[in-house]
Design an enzyme around this catalytic site. Sequence first.
Site, short mmCIF file in Angstrom:
data_model
loop_
_atom_site.label_atom_id
_atom_site.label_comp_id
_atom_site.label_asym_id
_atom_site.label_seq_id
_atom_site.Cartn_x
_atom_site.Cartn_y
_atom_site.Cartn_z
N HIS A 1 -3.09 40.12 -4.73
CA HIS A 1 -4.15 39.10 -4.74
C HIS A 1 -4.96 39.04 -6.03
O HIS A 1 -5.87 38.20 -6.13
CB HIS A 1 -5.09 39.33 -3.54
CG HIS A 1 -5.66 40.72 -3.46
ND1 HIS A 1 -5.10 41.71 -2.69
CD2 HIS A 1 -6.74 41.28 -4.07
CE1 HIS A 1 -5.81 42.81 -2.82
NE2 HIS A 1 -6.80 42.58 -3.65
N HIS B 1 -9.02 51.28 -1.08
CA HIS B 1 -8.34 50.04 -1.49
C HIS B 1 -7.89 50.17 -2.94
O HIS B 1 -8.71 50.24 -3.85
CB HIS B 1 -9.28 48.85 -1.33
CG HIS B 1 -8.66 47.56 -1.78
ND1 HIS B 1 -7.53 47.04 -1.21
CD2 HIS B 1 -9.01 46.69 -2.77
CE1 HIS B 1 -7.20 45.92 -1.80
NE2 HIS B 1 -8.08 45.68 -2.76
N ASP C 1 -5.96 48.38 -5.88
CA ASP C 1 -5.39 47.15 -6.44
C ASP C 1 -4.24 47.50 -7.38
O ASP C 1 -4.45 48.22 -8.37
CB ASP C 1 -6.45 46.38 -7.23
CG ASP C 1 -7.50 45.74 -6.33
OD1 ASP C 1 -7.10 44.97 -5.44
OD2 ASP C 1 -8.69 46.03 -6.52
N ASP D 1 -13.01 50.46 -3.20
CA ASP D 1 -11.95 50.44 -4.20
C ASP D 1 -11.74 51.83 -4.81
O ASP D 1 -12.69 52.45 -5.32
CB ASP D 1 -12.30 49.45 -5.31
CG ASP D 1 -12.26 48.01 -4.85
OD1 ASP D 1 -11.87 47.77 -3.69
OD2 ASP D 1 -12.61 47.12 -5.66
N ASP E 1 -9.09 42.29 1.14
CA ASP E 1 -9.46 41.77 -0.17
C ASP E 1 -8.88 40.42 -0.57
O ASP E 1 -9.34 39.85 -1.56
CB ASP E 1 -9.12 42.81 -1.25
CG ASP E 1 -10.01 42.68 -2.48
OD1 ASP E 1 -11.12 42.10 -2.35
OD2 ASP E 1 -9.61 43.13 -3.57
#
Length: 703
Positions: A568, A174, A176, A425, A288
């Site tokens: 997000h 994941h 971000d 992450d 998430d």
Amino acid sequence: MKLKKQVTVCGAAIFCVAVFSLYLMLDRVQHDPTRHQSGGNFPRSQISVLQNRIEQLEQLLEENHEIISHIKDSVLELTAHAEGQPALPHHPPNGSWVLPPENRPSFLSVSPQDCQFALGGKGQSPDLQMLAVYSLLPFDNQDGGVWKQGFDITYEPNEWDTEPLQVFVVPHSHNDPGWIKTFDKYYYDQTQHILNSMVLKMQEDPRRRFIWSEISFFSKWWDNISAQKRAAVRRLVGNGQLEMVTGGWVMADEANSHYFAMIDQLIEGHQWLEKNIGVTPRSGWAVDPFGYSSTMPYLLKRSNLTAMLIQRVHYTIKKHFAATQNLEFMWRQTWDPDTSTDIFCHMMPFYSYDVPHTCGPDPKICCQFDFKRLPGGRINCPWKVPPRAITDANVAERAQLLLDQYRKKSKLYRSKVLLVPLGDDFRYDKPQEWDAQFLNYQRIFDFLNSRPDLHVQAQFGTLSDYFDALYKKVGIVPGMRPPGFPVLTGDFFSYADREDHYWTGYFTSRPFYKSLDRVLESHLRGAEILYSLALAHARRASVDGRYPLSDYALLTNARRNLGLFQHHDAIAGTAKEAVAVDYGVRLLHSLTNLKRVISNAAHYLVLGDKDTYHHDPAAPFLGMDETRSSQDSLPERTVVKLDTSPRFLVVFNPLEQERLSMVPVLVDSPHVRVLSEEGQPLPSQLSATWSSATDVVPDVYQV
């Protein structure tokens, strides 16, 4: 006049019917035999009945009075429309401007093409309506043991004897696009290394699988790799080892984002994938976002995805759905009378999407199978029991321990197909982690698959591998409702991950940037419309060689910056301060560029003689209505300088329907009047401009 007479006659007829109805009611009351008692004395109960009927009559009289008033108003309105009104605002002797009434019908009928669901039957009721579910649950947060937010899970060892358990372990990372670090910092420090290692390590064993969702990162990486590496990526996608899930520019927030921006970032990602890799996403992956809107499944369904996955749902909802085996369902829109909006949804059952909370209910055991945490690494297991490398000596014991978790987790679902994510992450950023995870898990899979008495088939898989296996197991084609699975309507707000930790502050965090997001959206839509119109006109007139075609790159960059901000941790306002500033700079940069695109397109479109068009970036033909000096400053409105020559104001409505709106303009003189394009006076009002509650700005007036 004929219309006037018809409406008048109709109103009079309704009035007569109403009066006659009242007369019959009064007559019935007077001749009621129960009222005539001996001696002329009314018992108390009869008096009470009489009072109630009098009150009912008064209420009926009042309702009829309202009906007659409405009829009268309708007659007057229709009469005014029939006789006609001035088309423009007029200026009567008293000095006040009068706006004409809108020539629109008072009542609109529903078009069958517009609202089929409103005209059709209600259809079948959903099995799960979230408002009802929320009202049903106690939200008492009882301790569930090793699965703290759940309950103890038991099973019989022979449950899989006739139908083996099929396990898909899905490696993921994941990423971000901004949170603790900025988008670029994350890319250079971690993401590019993840993707570079992915290409290398996935080719070492065709049994390996990986999924990726953030196209913003992927496109940046793609622009910096060789043609040979691009070809390798296409091969991995083509043979099913690498799957692009959701395919949006980001994993969008679902509480603050406007649906325009949610769609726009999906389009940007999907078009990028189609153009560069030739693939269309099939499954959605959203681990998430802090709660889930029913808008996203609708958009994914309309984007031809057949299934989706969610994770961050209130722990009490997860527990309830796990206890009733409702963690997988068909997600339907509340207004849908049939199945046209249904999409299959998988809800992860445990606390997080990291490895300790995905293999089964006991994080202490699952953490022992996160091989990045092997002794000597940078991270370890908080439960103080480290992982052990898998060898011939311990594989039987380790595989049995992991299989127990798989079996317990599968008891929460209705099928014998199990999904087990393997990631967290920014995972897999070093080749050593790829080796540690894939080699150790493959040894476990080889052992489990070699033991028929265990009744399990385990393998690496993509998200769509899992959904396809589930569809095959229950005997349906992708997108159809599996037999026995529930239908759900509603959303999953508000989210709490533990105790009373509700994730609701982000609904209003950093409101300035939330506002700037909406401003950029509206400018983007306006710029796209004007650019398309201007370019079409220029090509038809064969002058597109003089038109600034480079503006298209500015539109693309603005779409991508707007899409990036739907992340997000961006529009949510949950990123670090430096990251929020970086987002703000990107938004402002795109807003400035869009104003330039709008100005260039409007310049061309307003010219009567298109041959006179000349694009000069240093001397724009049109000025914009406001400017911003920095990413955190409020807009400063442009003051129009007036002299003896008229100044021209171009007003653009980017909506698809007419609108009546007040347009405020700042000028430097109180001596001003406003004319339409045809030279007709427009209603206007002059007022002072205030810098504070008591101070007037000199020589600046608002029209």
